[in-house]
Design an enzyme around this catalytic site. Structure first.
Site, short mmCIF file in Angstrom:
data_model
loop_
_atom_site.label_atom_id
_atom_site.label_comp_id
_atom_site.label_asym_id
_atom_site.label_seq_id
_atom_site.Cartn_x
_atom_site.Cartn_y
_atom_site.Cartn_z
N ASP A 147 29.12 16.83 -24.20
CA ASP A 147 27.94 16.03 -24.53
C ASP A 147 27.44 15.18 -23.37
OD1 ASP A 147 28.22 17.05 -27.13
OD2 ASP A 147 29.59 15.43 -27.67
N LYS A 166 24.33 18.47 -20.68
CA LYS A 166 24.23 19.77 -19.99
C LYS A 166 22.94 20.48 -20.38
CE LYS A 166 28.16 20.92 -21.91
NZ LYS A 166 28.63 19.62 -22.45
N ALA A 183 29.51 24.05 -29.54
CA ALA A 183 28.63 23.35 -28.62
C ALA A 183 27.34 22.93 -29.33
CB ALA A 183 28.27 24.27 -27.45
N GLY A 184 26.81 21.77 -28.94
CA GLY A 184 25.51 21.33 -29.44
C GLY A 184 24.74 20.73 -28.30
N HIS A 185 23.65 21.36 -27.91
CA HIS A 185 22.88 20.93 -26.75
C HIS A 185 21.47 20.54 -27.20
CE1 HIS A 185 25.66 23.82 -24.32
NE2 HIS A 185 26.31 22.78 -24.77
N ARG A 189 44.37 40.68 -29.73
CA ARG A 189 43.80 42.04 -29.77
C ARG A 189 43.41 42.50 -31.18
NH1 ARG A 189 48.66 43.67 -25.91
NH2 ARG A 189 49.60 42.46 -27.57
N GLN A 198 31.10 22.45 -23.74
CA GLN A 198 32.20 21.48 -23.76
C GLN A 198 32.30 20.79 -22.39
OE1 GLN A 198 33.17 24.89 -25.22
NE2 GLN A 198 32.06 23.95 -26.88
N THR A 250 39.64 22.36 -26.49
CA THR A 250 39.05 23.48 -27.21
C THR A 250 39.83 24.74 -26.83
OG1 THR A 250 36.98 24.56 -27.81
CG2 THR A 250 37.24 23.99 -25.48
N LYS A 300 30.56 10.23 -35.40
CA LYS A 300 30.28 9.22 -34.39
C LYS A 300 31.20 9.50 -33.19
CE LYS A 300 30.04 4.26 -33.69
NZ LYS A 300 30.27 2.94 -34.19
N LYS A 316 22.15 9.30 -18.68
CA LYS A 316 22.19 8.20 -19.63
C LYS A 316 22.40 6.83 -18.99
CE LYS A 316 22.99 9.64 -23.96
NZ LYS A 316 23.49 10.24 -25.20
N SER A 344 19.57 10.99 -14.48
CA SER A 344 18.79 11.13 -15.71
C SER A 344 18.63 9.76 -16.36
CB SER A 344 19.50 12.11 -16.64
OG SER A 344 18.86 12.15 -17.89
P1 GDP Z 1 25.38 18.53 -24.03
O1 GDP Z 1 26.27 19.00 -25.12
O2 GDP Z 1 26.13 18.26 -22.77
O3 GDP Z 1 24.17 19.40 -23.81
O4 GDP Z 1 24.84 17.11 -24.50
P2 GDP Z 1 24.27 16.77 -25.96
O5 GDP Z 1 22.91 17.34 -26.06
O6 GDP Z 1 25.26 17.08 -27.02
O7 GDP Z 1 24.24 15.18 -25.88
C1 GDP Z 1 23.47 14.51 -24.96
C2 GDP Z 1 22.44 13.66 -25.74
O8 GDP Z 1 21.89 12.69 -24.88
C3 GDP Z 1 21.27 14.46 -26.25
O9 GDP Z 1 20.83 13.90 -27.45
C4 GDP Z 1 20.21 14.29 -25.16
O10 GDP Z 1 18.88 14.37 -25.68
C5 GDP Z 1 20.50 12.90 -24.70
N1 GDP Z 1 20.25 12.63 -23.27
C6 GDP Z 1 20.40 13.45 -22.20
N2 GDP Z 1 20.17 12.79 -21.06
C7 GDP Z 1 19.87 11.52 -21.41
C8 GDP Z 1 19.56 10.33 -20.67
O11 GDP Z 1 19.52 10.30 -19.45
N3 GDP Z 1 19.31 9.19 -21.40
C9 GDP Z 1 19.35 9.17 -22.76
N4 GDP Z 1 19.11 8.02 -23.38
N5 GDP Z 1 19.65 10.27 -23.48
C10 GDP Z 1 19.92 11.42 -22.82
P1 IMO Z 2 29.17 20.48 -26.06
O1 IMO Z 2 28.90 21.83 -25.43
C1 IMO Z 2 32.03 17.55 -27.59
C2 IMO Z 2 35.77 19.14 -29.27
C3 IMO Z 2 35.98 18.89 -30.74
C4 IMO Z 2 37.50 18.78 -30.78
C5 IMO Z 2 37.94 19.83 -29.75
C6 IMO Z 2 38.35 21.16 -30.34
O2 IMO Z 2 28.12 20.04 -27.00
O3 IMO Z 2 29.50 19.49 -25.00
P2 IMO Z 2 36.93 23.18 -31.38
O4 IMO Z 2 36.02 23.22 -32.56
O5 IMO Z 2 36.29 23.55 -30.10
O6 IMO Z 2 38.21 23.92 -31.61
O7 IMO Z 2 37.36 21.61 -31.27
O8 IMO Z 2 36.83 20.02 -28.89
N1 IMO Z 2 34.49 19.81 -28.91
C7 IMO Z 2 33.44 19.17 -28.39
N2 IMO Z 2 33.22 17.87 -28.15
N3 IMO Z 2 31.09 18.46 -27.25
C8 IMO Z 2 31.31 19.77 -27.45
O9 IMO Z 2 30.47 20.73 -27.00
C9 IMO Z 2 32.50 20.18 -28.09
N4 IMO Z 2 33.00 21.38 -28.48
C10 IMO Z 2 34.21 21.13 -28.97
O10 IMO Z 2 35.36 17.69 -31.15
O11 IMO Z 2 37.91 17.53 -30.31
MG MG Z 3 26.80 18.49 -27.09
#
Ligand code: GDP
Ligand code: IMO
Ligand code: MG
Length: 418
Positions: free
Chosen positions: A13, A16, A39-41, A141, A219, A234, A297, A324, A407
């Protein structure tokens, strides 16, 4: 310009998705090589918010996107995500390696069983998406791969073997046993919808030979299966050296390491610089630190340079991106963790009990910095407040790597290139 990899240096998070979207303008192909829909982007471009789990963020700029064989793919989830992106992007160019292993319903159930038999603080806190069990099947496998989907009798035979193996476990834990017909139907429907996206790796290799490739990590390095804080990791290798295996592309690349101006972690596991006070809550609220995938959270803490330096080393990071920084704007005092009980990264084993259980920090492990105030609307590095420049210089000197992207907000245009 060389191929580039965007790798998270913390526990995920880091932003990326945002940075891949930003950088992808200059690349031809954007590739995922590990992880799944754990993953959640989140990417924000003008008025539109994109939430992506499997599809690389390059899709927003209309770039060709390739999901390599190192990922694990949940058919139902992919289909939903694909349909949603088709509503926003006209004719997205997405290709799936035929070697990709699938996540099926029994993997999600097994993920739940694994967690249920661990007690309290031993629970991993997975995303419950079946990631671990799907990778277990790959190593064991037993995976069903995309290329199996056009061979009905082979598929049925594989499912029967899997059923023999998992039904006893599933029934012991009062879970639904594997229904062959149900799975065959699901896979058949899925195949009919997406078969046009499935490609042989050789096709991608041939068409993108000598083109520019951007690799999107999922991750973060500290969640790497081998190099992270095992078992609180993970189930894939998140670090850059997995790129060639997971993508199947034999190319050179340089790594840009990405980190937040502070640290967050979802799920259990060590987090030495974690904050348990109002400042931690303040950062969580201002940074909207709630998981995209599980809505949990995120735990928040100060930037930890000990683990960050380790992450830079294991990823061969050549340049850095900090995200951030705007979240810390209004704080009077900002801290950075520079040591663990006086120890530096080369004195730490990130797998052993000192790190996993006993790493309590005191004030001498931190340096303090004054806040930098409002930065909204700033368009170039020279206009940054001196206090922010000092914060950035301290990090660069400690890591001995330049920060080339800063950023200042979630939107694409809130990005400063130095
Ligand atoms: P990722 O998993 O690494 O792609 O990151 P996530 O998308 O899960 O979490 C990053 C969060 O921060 C997202 O909600 C982005 O929209 C937000 N974000 C990214 N860069 C910035 C920044 O520079 N400032 C703020 N306030 N938010 C950001
Ligand atoms: P992005 O790409 C944050 C964490 C889970 C847990 C551990 C194992 O958005 O950065 P899993 O379901 O992979 O077996 O869980 O890894 N985890 C992440 N934490 N961002 C992620 O992806 C994650 N993907 C897995 O919370 O602690
Ligand atoms: Mg994420």
């Amino acid at each position: 310009m060389t191929n580039k990899a965007v790798i998270g240096l913390q526990w995920g998070d880091e932003g990326k998705g945002k940075i891949v979207d930003y950088l992808s303008e200059k690349f031809d192909l954007v590739t995922r090589y590990q992880g799944g829909n754990n993953a959640g982007h989140t990417v924000i471009v003008e008025d539109t918010t994109y939430k992506l789990n499997l599809i690389p963020s390059g899709v927003i700029r209309g770039k060709v996107c390739f999901l390599g064989q190192g990922i694990v793919l949940d058919p139902e989830h992919f289909l939903n995500e694909y349909k949603k992106i088709c509503e926003k992007i006209i004719d997205p160019k997405i290709f799936l390696s035929s070697n990709i292993p699938l996540i099926l319903n029994y993997h999600k159930q097994l993920d739940g069983i694994n967690e249920s038999i661990l007690s309290g603080e031993n629970k991993i806190g997975t995303t419950a998406k079946g990631i671990g069990p799907a990778y277990q099947d790959k190593v064991g496998r037993k995976s069903i791969k995309l290329y199996d989907l056009n061979n009905h009798s082979l598929l049925k035979e594989k499912l029967l073997t899997i059923k023999k193996f998992y039904d006893p476990i599933l029934s012991t834990f009062n879970k639904k046993i594997i229904n062959i017909e149900e799975n065959l139907q699901l896979l058949n429907n899925f195949y009919n919808e997406i078969k046009k996206l499935i490609v042989d790796n050789n096709l991608i290799k041939k068409n993108f030979h000598n083109k520019k490739i951007l690799f999107e990590g999922a991750q973060g390095a500290l969640l790497d299966l081998d190099h992270g804080s095992y078992p609180f990791v993970t189930s894939s290798n998140t670090i850059s050296s997995n790129i060639l295996i997971g993508s199947g592309l034999q190319v050179n690349y340089e790594t840009i390491g990405i980190f937040k101006a502070y640290a967050t972690r979802v799920g259990n596991g060590p987090f030495p610089s974690e904050l348990f006070d109002d400042t931690g809550d303040y950062i969580a609220d201002k940074g909207v630190e709630f998981g995209t995938v599980t809505k949990r959270k995120r735990r928040c803490g100060w930037l930890d340079l000990v683990s960050l330096k380790y992450s830079c080393e294991i990823n061969g990071v050549k340049e850095l991106c900090i995200t951030k920084v705007d979240v810390l704007n209004d704080l009077d005092k900002i801290k950075i963790c520079k040591s663990y009980q006086g120890k530096y990264h080369h004195e730490i084993n990130f797998n052993d009990s000192f790190y996993l259980d006993n790493c309590k920090l005191d004030s001498s492990d931190f340096d303090s910095f004054p806040g930098w105030g409002e930065i909204e609307g700033i368009k170039k590095y020279d206009s940054f407040p001196e206090n922010l420049k000092n914060y950035i210089s301290y990090i660069e000197e400690y890591l001995n790597i330049p920060i080339s992207i800063v950023s200042l907000g979630p939107e694409r245009n809130q990005t400063i290139l130095r």
